[in-house]
Design a protein around this motif. Structure first.
Motif, PDB file in Angstrom:
ATOM      1  N   THR A 149      -5.070  17.514 -20.067  1.00  0.00           N
ATOM      2  CA  THR A 149      -4.750  16.825 -21.313  1.00  0.00           C
ATOM      3  C   THR A 149      -3.255  16.871 -21.593  1.00  0.00           C
ATOM      4  O   THR A 149      -2.638  15.850 -21.939  1.00  0.00           O
ATOM      5  CB  THR A 149      -5.531  17.464 -22.476  1.00  0.00           C
ATOM      6  OG1 THR A 149      -6.932  17.392 -22.207  1.00  0.00           O
ATOM      7  CG2 THR A 149      -5.235  16.751 -23.788  1.00  0.00           C
ATOM      8  N   GLY A 165      -1.526  14.696 -19.107  1.00  0.00           N
ATOM      9  CA  GLY A 165      -2.015  13.324 -19.050  1.00  0.00           C
ATOM     10  C   GLY A 165      -2.437  12.930 -17.650  1.00  0.00           C
ATOM     11  O   GLY A 165      -2.264  11.785 -17.232  1.00  0.00           O
ATOM     12  N   ASP A 166      -3.031  13.885 -16.910  1.00  0.00           N
ATOM     13  CA  ASP A 166      -3.404  13.653 -15.514  1.00  0.00           C
ATOM     14  C   ASP A 166      -4.888  13.291 -15.425  1.00  0.00           C
ATOM     15  O   ASP A 166      -5.761  14.145 -15.600  1.00  0.00           O
ATOM     16  CB  ASP A 166      -3.111  14.897 -14.672  1.00  0.00           C
ATOM     17  CG  ASP A 166      -3.245  14.617 -13.184  1.00  0.00           C
ATOM     18  OD1 ASP A 166      -2.226  14.246 -12.575  1.00  0.00           O
ATOM     19  OD2 ASP A 166      -4.356  14.756 -12.651  1.00  0.00           O
ATOM     20  N   ASP A 167      -5.160  12.028 -15.135  1.00  0.00           N
ATOM     21  CA  ASP A 167      -6.544  11.555 -15.092  1.00  0.00           C
ATOM     22  C   ASP A 167      -7.327  12.176 -13.943  1.00  0.00           C
ATOM     23  O   ASP A 167      -8.520  12.465 -14.089  1.00  0.00           O
ATOM     24  CB  ASP A 167      -6.587  10.036 -14.967  1.00  0.00           C
ATOM     25  CG  ASP A 167      -6.501   9.333 -16.308  1.00  0.00           C
ATOM     26  OD1 ASP A 167      -6.791   9.980 -17.332  1.00  0.00           O
ATOM     27  OD2 ASP A 167      -6.145   8.151 -16.334  1.00  0.00           O
ATOM     28  N   ASN A 168      -6.701  12.368 -12.800  1.00  0.00           N
ATOM     29  CA  ASN A 168      -7.428  12.891 -11.641  1.00  0.00           C
ATOM     30  C   ASN A 168      -7.998  14.272 -11.951  1.00  0.00           C
ATOM     31  O   ASN A 168      -9.174  14.555 -11.678  1.00  0.00           O
ATOM     32  CB  ASN A 168      -6.507  12.958 -10.422  1.00  0.00           C
ATOM     33  CG  ASN A 168      -7.223  13.505  -9.199  1.00  0.00           C
ATOM     34  OD1 ASN A 168      -8.231  12.969  -8.756  1.00  0.00           O
ATOM     35  ND2 ASN A 168      -6.713  14.594  -8.641  1.00  0.00           N
ATOM     36  N   ALA A 225      -8.510  15.541 -14.955  1.00  0.00           N
ATOM     37  CA  ALA A 225      -9.494  15.419 -16.039  1.00  0.00           C
ATOM     38  C   ALA A 225     -10.836  14.946 -15.493  1.00  0.00           C
ATOM     39  O   ALA A 225     -11.897  15.463 -15.883  1.00  0.00           O
ATOM     40  CB  ALA A 225      -8.977  14.438 -17.095  1.00  0.00           C
ATOM     41  N   ILE A 226     -10.822  13.970 -14.582  1.00  0.00           N
ATOM     42  CA  ILE A 226     -12.073  13.464 -13.991  1.00  0.00           C
ATOM     43  C   ILE A 226     -12.782  14.572 -13.220  1.00  0.00           C
ATOM     44  O   ILE A 226     -14.006  14.738 -13.322  1.00  0.00           O
ATOM     45  CB  ILE A 226     -11.780  12.260 -13.070  1.00  0.00           C
ATOM     46  CG1 ILE A 226     -11.306  11.067 -13.899  1.00  0.00           C
ATOM     47  CG2 ILE A 226     -13.016  11.878 -12.261  1.00  0.00           C
ATOM     48  CD1 ILE A 226     -10.636   9.985 -13.068  1.00  0.00           C
ATOM     49  N   ARG A 232     -12.900   7.073 -17.199  1.00  0.00           N
ATOM     50  CA  ARG A 232     -11.540   7.332 -16.730  1.00  0.00           C
ATOM     51  C   ARG A 232     -11.339   6.853 -15.295  1.00  0.00           C
ATOM     52  O   ARG A 232     -10.229   6.467 -14.914  1.00  0.00           O
ATOM     53  CB  ARG A 232     -11.223   8.827 -16.805  1.00  0.00           C
ATOM     54  CG  ARG A 232     -11.014   9.369 -18.216  1.00  0.00           C
ATOM     55  CD  ARG A 232     -10.779  10.874 -18.163  1.00  0.00           C
ATOM     56  NE  ARG A 232     -10.507  11.438 -19.464  1.00  0.00           N
ATOM     57  CZ  ARG A 232      -9.290  11.713 -19.945  1.00  0.00           C
ATOM     58  NH1 ARG A 232      -8.228  11.446 -19.199  1.00  0.00           N
ATOM     59  NH2 ARG A 232      -9.127  12.240 -21.134  1.00  0.00           N
ATOM     60  N   ARG A 276     -10.643   2.596 -13.429  1.00  0.00           N
ATOM     61  CA  ARG A 276      -9.375   1.896 -13.184  1.00  0.00           C
ATOM     62  C   ARG A 276      -8.811   2.163 -11.787  1.00  0.00           C
ATOM     63  O   ARG A 276      -7.963   1.423 -11.307  1.00  0.00           O
ATOM     64  CB  ARG A 276      -8.342   2.314 -14.235  1.00  0.00           C
ATOM     65  CG  ARG A 276      -7.795   3.715 -14.051  1.00  0.00           C
ATOM     66  CD  ARG A 276      -6.918   4.140 -15.201  1.00  0.00           C
ATOM     67  NE  ARG A 276      -7.720   4.429 -16.381  1.00  0.00           N
ATOM     68  CZ  ARG A 276      -7.197   4.943 -17.514  1.00  0.00           C
ATOM     69  NH1 ARG A 276      -5.910   5.191 -17.576  1.00  0.00           N
ATOM     70  NH2 ARG A 276      -7.981   5.203 -18.532  1.00  0.00           N
ATOM     71  N   TYR A 277      -9.298   3.226 -11.134  1.00  0.00           N
ATOM     72  CA  TYR A 277      -8.737   3.593  -9.834  1.00  0.00           C
ATOM     73  C   TYR A 277      -9.445   2.919  -8.660  1.00  0.00           C
ATOM     74  O   TYR A 277      -8.946   2.940  -7.538  1.00  0.00           O
ATOM     75  CB  TYR A 277      -8.761   5.116  -9.675  1.00  0.00           C
ATOM     76  CG  TYR A 277      -7.911   5.783 -10.725  1.00  0.00           C
ATOM     77  CD1 TYR A 277      -6.533   5.733 -10.639  1.00  0.00           C
ATOM     78  CD2 TYR A 277      -8.495   6.415 -11.812  1.00  0.00           C
ATOM     79  CE1 TYR A 277      -5.741   6.313 -11.617  1.00  0.00           C
ATOM     80  CE2 TYR A 277      -7.717   6.989 -12.797  1.00  0.00           C
ATOM     81  CZ  TYR A 277      -6.341   6.939 -12.704  1.00  0.00           C
ATOM     82  OH  TYR A 277      -5.564   7.503 -13.684  1.00  0.00           O
TER      83      TYR A 277
END
Length: 332
Positions: free
Chosen positions: A121, A124-127, A129-130, A159, A162-163
């Motif tokens: 959080t 701001g790292d989506d990988n 967080a997923i 999340r 989008r990848y």
């Protein structure tokens, strides 16, 4: 640490890494080489866990996390390097969570996953967080909280879309399907599993999945399908998929092979196939001697108890062997 764990760890050279300090750059600054070393240490932990289970790896993972945190808090580095160091800390915390989950220490697993999610959080790292949301979904289903497991899996999917990675979306769909099956929404679980299988077939044509999702493939999906049929009470169908899961599972994943074989034995018992169930249970001992995993130990106890209730000499003999192994290995 037991003798097996010591021998395995010695073979990887990980403790040497954990204590080694690469010479710092100008004015003691931490640089890209340090980040690469820390990532290599984490990669070694993944490999040990895959092969032998998390029992002996947990203490090394904790030490690795402490090392990363020390460097984050006391080192001198540019902002870009600092972000990478914090990300390694978050990924190591996530792996600590997995290792405690595998050891069946769910409170500690939640604590480490909470740390990892906080890091994701902040950065701001989506990988990351997923990865954490997928792990928390798995844990929620395992602990009998499927509604929460479903919500977490769907949050991870939101999340990840989008990848454009089919394998990653397949993994998350399988977590969603597991929660749906536990909620007894069999039609939705079936549709989601079919979609998960379709996505994994597209894996080579889509964008690559993150490294942490490399384990996901046909074996995982066969196993998920086997668990689905087990929950539905269709044990004959479960046996077919669990056999396939074991056949497809890469031999480098020793812990998974032990778990799959014991789960297959359980389904064979429930399907009334006592002879093969006993044979699979005995064959699992070959894997169990190499693996230390709380989840595998729990499944071992479950299979032993089920065999005790089967009125067949082969089942009683297998139960005796499993009991003897548990007593001598400390798994009882």
């Amino acid at each position: 640490m037991n003798s097996l764990g010591a021998a395995v760890v010695a073979g990887t050279g990980l403790p040497e890494q954990a204590g080694r300090r690469t010479p710092a750059g100008p004015k003691g600054a931490i640089g890209a080489t340090h980040v690469m070393e820390l990532r290599e240490g984490l990669r070694s932990l993944y490999q040990l866990d895959n092969a032998y289970g998390g029992g002996d790896v947990r203490s090394l993972a904790r030490r690795h996390l402490k090392r990363v945190e020390r460097i984050v808090n006391t080192g001198h580095y540019p902002e870009a390097i600092g972000r990478q160091l914090q990300l390694v800390a978050g990924e190591t915390a996530e792996h600590c969570g997995w290792l405690y989950y595998d050891a069946d220490d769910q409170e500690q697993a939640r604590r480490y996953w909470g740390e990892a999610l906080e890091t994701a959080t902040v950065l701001g790292d989506d990988n990351l967080a997923i990865m954490v949301l997928a792990s928390l979904s798995m844990q929620a289903s395992y602990e009998g909280r499927p509604r929460q497991g479903l919500n977490l899996a769907r949050a991870a999917q939101d999340r990840a879309r989008r990848y454009g990675s089919p394998v990653l979306m397949s993994l998350l769909a399988s977590r969603e399907a597991r929660a749906l099956s536990l909620l007894r929404d069999d039609s939705a679980a079936t549709r989601t599993l079919i979609e998960s299988m379709r996505l994994v077939e597209r894996g080579e044509r889509g964008r690559p999945s993150p490294d942490w999702a490399a384990f996901h493939g046909h074996a995982e999906l066969d196993y998920a399908q086997g668990l689905f049929y087990t929950e539905a009470g269709h044990h004959g169908s479960a046996v077919q998929f669990l056999r396939a899961a074991l056949a497809h599972q890469d031999r480098t994943y020793g812990r998974n092979r032990a778990l799959y074989r014991l789960t297959l034995s359980r389904s064979l018992i429930q399907a009334g196939e006592a002879d093969e169930a006993a044979a699979q249970a005995i064959e699992s001992l070959e894997h169990l001697e190499e693996v230390e995993s709380g989840r595998v130990t729990r499944r071992l106890k479950e299979v032993t108890e089920l065999l005790r209730d089967v009125d067949a000499p082969c089942a009683q003999e297998a139960a005796d062997h499993l009991t003897e192994y548990a007593e001598t290995s400390g798994a009882a």
